[in-house]
Structure formats: C-alpha cells, structure tokens
Design a protein around this motif. Structure first.
Motif, PDB file in Angstrom:
ATOM      1  N   UNK A 220      93.906  30.873  22.560  1.00 22.83           N
ATOM      2  CA  UNK A 220      93.131  32.094  22.785  1.00 22.83           C
ATOM      3  C   UNK A 220      92.178  31.967  23.970  1.00 22.83           C
ATOM      4  N   UNK A 221      91.874  30.745  24.395  1.00 22.81           N
ATOM      5  CA  UNK A 221      90.899  30.525  25.468  1.00 22.81           C
ATOM      6  C   UNK A 221      91.531  30.169  26.814  1.00 22.81           C
ATOM      7  N   UNK A 222      92.815  29.847  26.791  1.00 24.09           N
ATOM      8  CA  UNK A 222      93.487  29.374  28.010  1.00 24.09           C
ATOM      9  C   UNK A 222      94.619  30.325  28.384  1.00 24.09           C
ATOM     10  N   UNK A 223      94.646  30.740  29.641  1.00 27.54           N
ATOM     11  CA  UNK A 223      95.675  31.639  30.164  1.00 27.54           C
ATOM     12  C   UNK A 223      96.276  30.993  31.421  1.00 27.54           C
ATOM     13  N   UNK A 224      97.315  30.175  31.196  1.00 31.33           N
ATOM     14  CA  UNK A 224      97.954  29.446  32.293  1.00 31.33           C
ATOM     15  C   UNK A 224      99.312  30.081  32.571  1.00 31.33           C
ATOM     16  N   UNK A 225      99.495  30.525  33.828  1.00 29.20           N
ATOM     17  CA  UNK A 225     100.789  31.115  34.236  1.00 29.20           C
ATOM     18  C   UNK A 225     101.194  30.557  35.573  1.00 29.20           C
TER      19      UNK A 225
ATOM     20  N   UNK B 192      94.862  30.539  35.204  1.00 30.89           N
ATOM     21  CA  UNK B 192      95.564  30.128  36.414  1.00 30.89           C
ATOM     22  C   UNK B 192      96.682  31.118  36.718  1.00 30.89           C
ATOM     23  N   UNK B 193      96.988  31.239  37.999  1.00 35.54           N
ATOM     24  CA  UNK B 193      98.117  32.031  38.486  1.00 35.54           C
ATOM     25  C   UNK B 193      98.757  31.262  39.638  1.00 35.54           C
ATOM     26  N   UNK B 194     100.058  31.313  39.738  1.00 32.25           N
ATOM     27  CA  UNK B 194     100.800  30.692  40.837  1.00 32.25           C
ATOM     28  C   UNK B 194     100.386  29.232  41.041  1.00 32.25           C
ATOM     29  N   UNK B 195     100.249  28.529  39.924  1.00 30.27           N
ATOM     30  CA  UNK B 195      99.805  27.135  39.942  1.00 30.27           C
ATOM     31  C   UNK B 195     100.776  26.301  39.113  1.00 30.27           C
ATOM     32  N   UNK B 196     101.236  25.190  39.666  1.00 29.71           N
ATOM     33  CA  UNK B 196     102.176  24.337  38.958  1.00 29.71           C
ATOM     34  C   UNK B 196     101.529  23.046  38.501  1.00 29.71           C
ATOM     35  N   UNK B 197     102.121  22.430  37.512  1.00 31.82           N
ATOM     36  CA  UNK B 197     101.667  21.136  36.979  1.00 31.82           C
ATOM     37  C   UNK B 197     100.201  21.187  36.557  1.00 31.82           C
TER      38      UNK B 197
ATOM     39  N   UNK C  83      79.206  30.927  30.951  1.00 28.63           N
ATOM     40  CA  UNK C  83      79.533  31.252  32.343  1.00 28.63           C
ATOM     41  C   UNK C  83      80.420  32.486  32.401  1.00 28.63           C
ATOM     42  N   UNK C  84      80.500  33.078  33.585  1.00 31.78           N
ATOM     43  CA  UNK C  84      81.341  34.257  33.786  1.00 31.78           C
ATOM     44  C   UNK C  84      82.805  33.955  33.509  1.00 31.78           C
ATOM     45  N   UNK C  85      83.543  35.012  33.227  1.00 31.59           N
ATOM     46  CA  UNK C  85      84.960  34.863  32.867  1.00 31.59           C
ATOM     47  C   UNK C  85      85.844  34.933  34.093  1.00 31.59           C
ATOM     48  N   UNK C  86      86.900  34.211  34.160  1.00 32.41           N
ATOM     49  CA  UNK C  86      87.204  33.013  33.394  1.00 32.41           C
ATOM     50  C   UNK C  86      86.340  31.870  33.930  1.00 32.41           C
ATOM     51  N   UNK C  87      85.971  30.969  33.073  1.00 32.60           N
ATOM     52  CA  UNK C  87      85.036  29.913  33.450  1.00 32.60           C
ATOM     53  C   UNK C  87      85.610  29.039  34.565  1.00 32.60           C
ATOM     54  N   UNK C  88      86.849  28.596  34.396  1.00 32.32           N
ATOM     55  CA  UNK C  88      87.581  27.912  35.463  1.00 32.32           C
ATOM     56  C   UNK C  88      88.706  28.859  35.852  1.00 32.32           C
ATOM     57  N   UNK C  89      88.704  29.281  37.102  1.00 30.85           N
ATOM     58  CA  UNK C  89      89.688  30.262  37.553  1.00 30.85           C
ATOM     59  C   UNK C  89      90.422  29.710  38.773  1.00 30.85           C
ATOM     60  N   UNK C  90      91.736  29.606  38.650  1.00 30.27           N
ATOM     61  CA  UNK C  90      92.574  29.077  39.726  1.00 30.27           C
ATOM     62  C   UNK C  90      93.574  30.175  40.068  1.00 30.27           C
ATOM     63  N   UNK C  91      93.219  30.978  41.063  1.00 32.72           N
ATOM     64  CA  UNK C  91      93.987  32.191  41.356  1.00 32.72           C
ATOM     65  C   UNK C  91      94.114  32.389  42.865  1.00 32.72           C
TER      66      UNK C  91
END
Length: 145
Positions: free
Chosen positions: A140-145, A116-121, A77-85
């Motif tokens: 390397x596959x997960x970028x949670x901020x 993820x960006x601006x996401x808690x818990x 799937x397109x990047x990022x596969x799960x995107x919470x932004x």
C-alpha cells in the motif's frame, strides 16, 4: 539534453538532517554511485528525495545508475516521500536503474512512501511504514513501475 558524463560526481550523504523545507530535501541525478544513509527528513513540502531526468522543462540532465538509500528516517514528508520519476515527453524503457531502498523508516503524511516510473532494477526491502501510528503494508505504500 546534453550531459558531460566524465564530469559527473559520486555522492555520499550521511548523518544529515533536513527539517521543514518547503520544497524537497535532495534532488539527485548522477550516473556515478550515490549513497544516502542515516539521514533524517522531517516535513519536507515535496518529496524528501527526488530523482528526475528532466528533458522537457528544466533540462536537468542525468541518469541514475547506482543508488542506495539506507537506514534513513522520513517523518511527514510530501508525497511520494522518495520519488524517482524521469520527466521526459515519451521515455521508452528504463531511464534510471539499480536503485536499492532498504532499512528505512517512513512515518507517512499521505499514502505513498516510494514511487518510481521508467526505472529498472529497483529493490525496496526491509522498510517500515506507518501512518497515524498504524503500520501500513508495503504493497500500500510502494508504487514501483
């Protein structure tokens, strides 16, 4: 952005296949509980699952307060596969919260499975990541901020 919070739905999607969609698989924004389980996403052009809160373009309101993405398969799937932004001019603090991504399998086309960006818990656990048939470590596959 104005939202009628008493009219937001809860959502349960299971055993669904999204295949070769040029855009995203699901765009999800609701404050009631969301469960996406045992689905298969193949070669979506954009993220398989997108969570926004667009207060500056499309004006699609909605925050996520309780979402579980569990036991799904994501293939190329397109990047990022799960995107919470959240898509707001200057979000202060967390917009979305209480999101669990667990027990999923990712066969990556690019490098990022979860962003993820601006996401808690946010909990991402017990997921499997591969690219070109080789296992990729979670960091390397997960970028949670």
């Amino acid at each position: 952005v104005v939202e009628t919070v008493t009219w937001t739905p809860s959502l349960h999607i299971s055993n669904t296949v999204c295949r070769h969609i040029p855009t995203r698989g699901f765009l999800l924004t609701t404050r009631k509980p969301v469960l996406v389980e045992r689905c298969r996403f193949e070669k979506t052009g954009m993220p398989a699952i997108l969570v926004e809160d667009d207060a500056s373009g499309w004006y699609e309101s909605g925050v996520v307060r309780n979402m579980t993405i569990s036991r799904n398969t994501f293939i190329q799937c397109g990047e990022a596969v799960i995107q919470i932004v959240p898509h707001a001019p200057r979000p202060e603090g967390e917009v979305h919260r209480n999101i669990t991504i667990t027990g999923n399998t990712f066969d990556l086309k690019n490098g990022t499975a979860i962003r993820t960006r601006h996401t808690g818990s946010v909990k991402a656990e017990k997921n499997t990541f591969t690219k070109d048939g080789k296992k990729i470590p979670e960091e390397k596959a997960v970028d949670i901020r």
